[in-house]
Design a protein around this motif. Sequence first.
Motif, short mmCIF file in Angstrom:
data_model
loop_
_atom_site.label_atom_id
_atom_site.label_comp_id
_atom_site.label_asym_id
_atom_site.label_seq_id
_atom_site.Cartn_x
_atom_site.Cartn_y
_atom_site.Cartn_z
N ILE A 385 0.85 -1.20 0.00
CA ILE A 385 0.00 0.00 0.00
C ILE A 385 0.88 1.24 0.00
CG2 ILE A 385 -1.77 1.25 1.30
CD1 ILE A 385 -2.61 -1.54 2.41
N ASP A 386 0.60 2.15 -0.92
CA ASP A 386 1.44 3.34 -1.12
C ASP A 386 0.83 4.55 -0.41
OD1 ASP A 386 3.64 4.70 -2.93
OD2 ASP A 386 1.83 5.94 -3.04
N ILE A 387 1.67 5.22 0.43
CA ILE A 387 1.30 6.50 1.05
C ILE A 387 2.46 7.45 0.81
CG2 ILE A 387 0.58 7.71 3.14
CD1 ILE A 387 -0.33 5.03 4.29
N ASN A 388 2.28 8.41 -0.07
CA ASN A 388 3.33 9.40 -0.39
C ASN A 388 4.66 8.70 -0.73
OD1 ASN A 388 4.37 11.98 -0.80
ND2 ASN A 388 5.10 12.13 1.33
N ALA A 389 4.59 7.71 -1.60
CA ALA A 389 5.77 6.97 -2.09
C ALA A 389 6.42 6.08 -1.04
CB ALA A 389 6.80 7.92 -2.68
N LEU A 390 5.78 5.98 0.14
CA LEU A 390 6.27 5.03 1.15
C LEU A 390 5.42 3.76 1.08
CD1 LEU A 390 7.01 6.99 4.46
CD2 LEU A 390 8.64 5.82 2.99
N SER A 391 6.08 2.59 1.17
CA SER A 391 5.39 1.31 1.06
C SER A 391 4.99 0.79 2.44
CB SER A 391 6.30 0.29 0.36
OG SER A 391 5.72 -0.99 0.41
N PHE A 392 3.72 0.51 2.61
CA PHE A 392 3.19 -0.12 3.83
C PHE A 392 2.60 -1.47 3.43
CE2 PHE A 392 3.52 4.26 4.94
CZ PHE A 392 3.65 4.33 6.31
N LYS A 393 2.87 -2.49 4.23
CA LYS A 393 2.40 -3.83 3.88
C LYS A 393 1.37 -4.35 4.89
CE LYS A 393 6.12 -5.70 1.02
NZ LYS A 393 6.83 -4.45 0.76
N ALA A 394 0.32 -4.97 4.34
CA ALA A 394 -0.69 -5.65 5.15
C ALA A 394 -0.85 -7.07 4.60
CB ALA A 394 -2.01 -4.90 5.11
N LYS A 395 -1.32 -7.96 5.47
CA LYS A 395 -1.49 -9.35 5.05
C LYS A 395 -2.89 -9.83 5.39
CE LYS A 395 3.39 -10.53 5.76
NZ LYS A 395 4.36 -11.40 6.48
N SER A 396 -3.35 -10.79 4.61
CA SER A 396 -4.67 -11.35 4.86
C SER A 396 -4.69 -12.82 4.45
CB SER A 396 -5.73 -10.58 4.06
OG SER A 396 -7.02 -11.14 4.28
N THR A 397 -5.53 -13.57 5.13
CA THR A 397 -5.72 -14.98 4.81
C THR A 397 -7.20 -15.23 4.57
OG1 THR A 397 -3.86 -15.66 6.19
CG2 THR A 397 -5.44 -17.35 5.62
N LYS A 398 -7.49 -15.91 3.48
CA LYS A 398 -8.87 -16.25 3.16
C LYS A 398 -8.98 -17.77 3.08
CE LYS A 398 -12.51 -15.51 -0.29
NZ LYS A 398 -12.84 -14.89 -1.61
N THR A 399 -9.94 -18.31 3.79
CA THR A 399 -10.14 -19.76 3.77
C THR A 399 -10.90 -20.15 2.51
OG1 THR A 399 -10.23 -19.84 6.19
CG2 THR A 399 -11.14 -21.72 5.00
N ILE A 400 -10.26 -21.00 1.69
CA ILE A 400 -10.91 -21.52 0.49
C ILE A 400 -11.65 -22.81 0.80
CG2 ILE A 400 -10.49 -22.44 -1.84
CD1 ILE A 400 -8.10 -20.57 -2.02
N TYR A 401 -10.98 -23.64 1.63
CA TYR A 401 -11.59 -24.92 2.01
C TYR A 401 -11.13 -25.28 3.41
CZ TYR A 401 -12.54 -29.94 2.09
OH TYR A 401 -12.98 -31.18 2.46
N LYS A 402 -12.07 -25.52 4.31
CA LYS A 402 -11.72 -25.78 5.71
C LYS A 402 -11.05 -27.12 5.91
CE LYS A 402 -15.06 -22.84 8.11
NZ LYS A 402 -16.17 -22.82 9.09
N GLY A 403 -11.41 -28.13 5.13
CA GLY A 403 -10.80 -29.44 5.29
C GLY A 403 -10.93 -29.94 6.72
N PHE A 404 -9.81 -30.40 7.30
CA PHE A 404 -9.83 -30.94 8.67
C PHE A 404 -10.24 -29.90 9.70
CE2 PHE A 404 -5.62 -29.07 8.48
CZ PHE A 404 -5.40 -28.60 9.76
N LYS A 405 -10.03 -28.62 9.38
CA LYS A 405 -10.36 -27.57 10.35
C LYS A 405 -11.86 -27.41 10.56
CE LYS A 405 -6.26 -24.66 10.06
NZ LYS A 405 -5.77 -23.28 9.91
N GLY A 406 -12.65 -27.91 9.61
CA GLY A 406 -14.09 -27.73 9.72
C GLY A 406 -14.81 -28.89 10.35
N VAL A 407 -14.07 -29.91 10.79
CA VAL A 407 -14.73 -31.13 11.28
C VAL A 407 -15.19 -30.99 12.73
CG1 VAL A 407 -14.54 -33.63 11.56
CG2 VAL A 407 -13.29 -32.48 9.71
N PHE A 408 -14.28 -30.59 13.61
CA PHE A 408 -14.60 -30.46 15.04
C PHE A 408 -14.25 -29.04 15.50
CE2 PHE A 408 -13.04 -34.93 14.55
CZ PHE A 408 -14.28 -35.54 14.58
N GLU A 409 -14.84 -28.05 14.85
CA GLU A 409 -14.44 -26.66 15.09
C GLU A 409 -14.56 -26.24 16.55
OE1 GLU A 409 -15.24 -23.65 11.77
OE2 GLU A 409 -16.76 -25.20 11.41
N SER A 410 -15.59 -26.74 17.23
CA SER A 410 -15.81 -26.32 18.62
C SER A 410 -14.68 -26.75 19.54
CB SER A 410 -17.13 -26.90 19.15
OG SER A 410 -17.08 -28.31 19.14
N PHE A 411 -13.95 -27.80 19.15
CA PHE A 411 -12.88 -28.30 20.02
C PHE A 411 -11.49 -28.02 19.47
CE2 PHE A 411 -10.00 -31.55 21.72
CZ PHE A 411 -10.28 -31.46 23.06
#
Length: 657
Positions: A385-411
């Motif tokens: 992300i550019d602010i007055n020619a200075l670079s700032f970085k942000a990161k994000s994760t998006k779940t495409i498929y939960k796989g094993f993480k979606g089986v027993f989510e409560s635990f």
Amino acid sequence: MQDTIIIIESPNKVEKIAHYTGAKVFATKGHFKELSKLIVKDYTNYEPDFELNEKKKFDINKIISECKGKKVIIATDPDREGYGIGYLFYDIIKNMAKSVERAEFFEITENGIKKGLQNAKPFATTNLKEFESWKARAVGDKLVGWILSPKYINTLNDKNISVGRVQTPALNLIVKRELEIKAFNENSENKKVEYKIKAKLKKDNIEFFAINDNIFATKDEANEQINALKSFTQAKVYQVESKETQQKPKEPFRTSQYQEECAKKFGFSSEVAMNLAQKLFEKGLITYIRTDSNSLSTDFINEVENKFSSQEWHEKREYKAGSQSQAEAHEAIRISHIHDFSEIDKIASEENLSDDMKKAYTLIYTNSLLSQAKNAINQNFTFDIDINALSFKAKSTKTIYKGFKGVFESFTNDDNEDKEENEIQDLELSKDEIIEILGYELSEVKKKAPTHYKESNFISLLEKEKIGRPSTYATFLPKLLEREYIAIQKKGKNNEIVATNKGIEFIKTLSANNDEWITKSEFTAHMEEILDKISNGECSYLDFIKPLHEKMEFVEIKPAEQRPPTPPSQAQLEFAKKLALNAQLELPNDIETNWKICSEFIEMAKKKQPISPPNEKQLNLAKKLADDNKVELPKDLENNWKICSDFISKYIKKSSK
């Protein structure tokens, strides 16, 4: 099997095994023989001097008499320790029993016991080298303890001292880390703080941070840069990088991995975790708990497939034992019966599980099933992300498929403690997009200090350093705590291991006295490798014992009457001198070198101490008790502290009833 005797270790398994087999089942209750105080019969072939445990002698002799003329199946635990116990029993009954076989039960279920009995073989045809390996470990550890511990008890004048072939290198790792932390903190250069700038941004209703990588030496420099940016109210997304990643489910538990997960999720110590697992094993709910293998049986994998193959998350997976494993035959810790997650409450009720046992079982259940689940798939984004020619970085994760993480989510939901401050879930930005600037903040940049080992990750370090075995991991920290070499400090959710001054000085003293070898994990790892080679027939018992004994200059353990006396502690000696001065007594010869002479003198001198009056506080208390209980004070109470003390003790007890 009515004419068959089955010998096991734990009395808690007797009833179930007897029910499933119809045999008579007896438990040795662990080790029934122990090394004598001499340890070995001679120092030529180092033949161990075993003797029956006095407390178990009566029960063991009864079990032995039951074995006469019977078929005996020795099914002590399926590891080296269990084999050692089993061999010692076999050696006693081999000429009196009709036959003796060796069986291994990896799960206390009807099927598991049936399998063990089907695969039983004559004890004489089993790998007897396994006993030689166990014998080497038992004798070697005892020699180290009985030769080096007294040496350092005397050197440090502290009876709460012990040296161990395994516990001491474990302590050395903790002390080494403690010294690294102290050295870091004492270096003024490491205390310097530098700064980065982070921008607080907003898209729609989502607020997030982006960080500039430039480092500013002072807060003033950083604030100067912030002031130069304050006029900008918008930022532009300059570049978007995207990468798909897959995350595998955790492999089936080795002992160390189970203990670590218990510590992370519930805060259980390794000792507590193993006690819970032992109870679950004895109830037939899980497989054997001391294992260095990640493998699962084909039968179990197929059972999971048969029940859950229609579930979208299921994926059949096979696991190998691993390079650290002693034997492919051992499985990972897993559940012994396949069932739905919803049935855990019912099982806990039927088996009378405590809350902690239920937690441990649920952990093993979810790990067992998720080892047969699909990967989770994520899309990871890095936004420039550019602010007055200075670079700032942000990161994000998006779940495409939960796989094993979606089986027993409560635990099984994952912790986010490792998440970076500029990382946010499900943030979507596109190239050239304009976003709002809410403001700026300073982010401190410090040199990262070494950290104390967490109890949850220390076990994997021991495993990596090849210190000890799954059967012994849980014993290290309690022993080090008992000796006051370490302390456990609570920090957030974690238990951190801290070396005490006593622990640090102890390791330094070992090095100063040419016993640094016992602190080295390399030496212990080498000895563990020799134990494995003995089991495989590549080395002999003496190949382990003699080099170890040589390190201790071939010092021999002598009978008690031939050993030099242990000196008294400094505090004990000073007390004896004080009593002697008060009673005008002469100190006996050898009191400074013999604790027994010193103790006997103290007891005698106490009785000859001059009579002194009680202090004012004692006297006032005695008078109050006399008034409260409406009794007279004894004669000479005001002149004799003992009469006063006895009176107070008598009526304090009456007052408290």
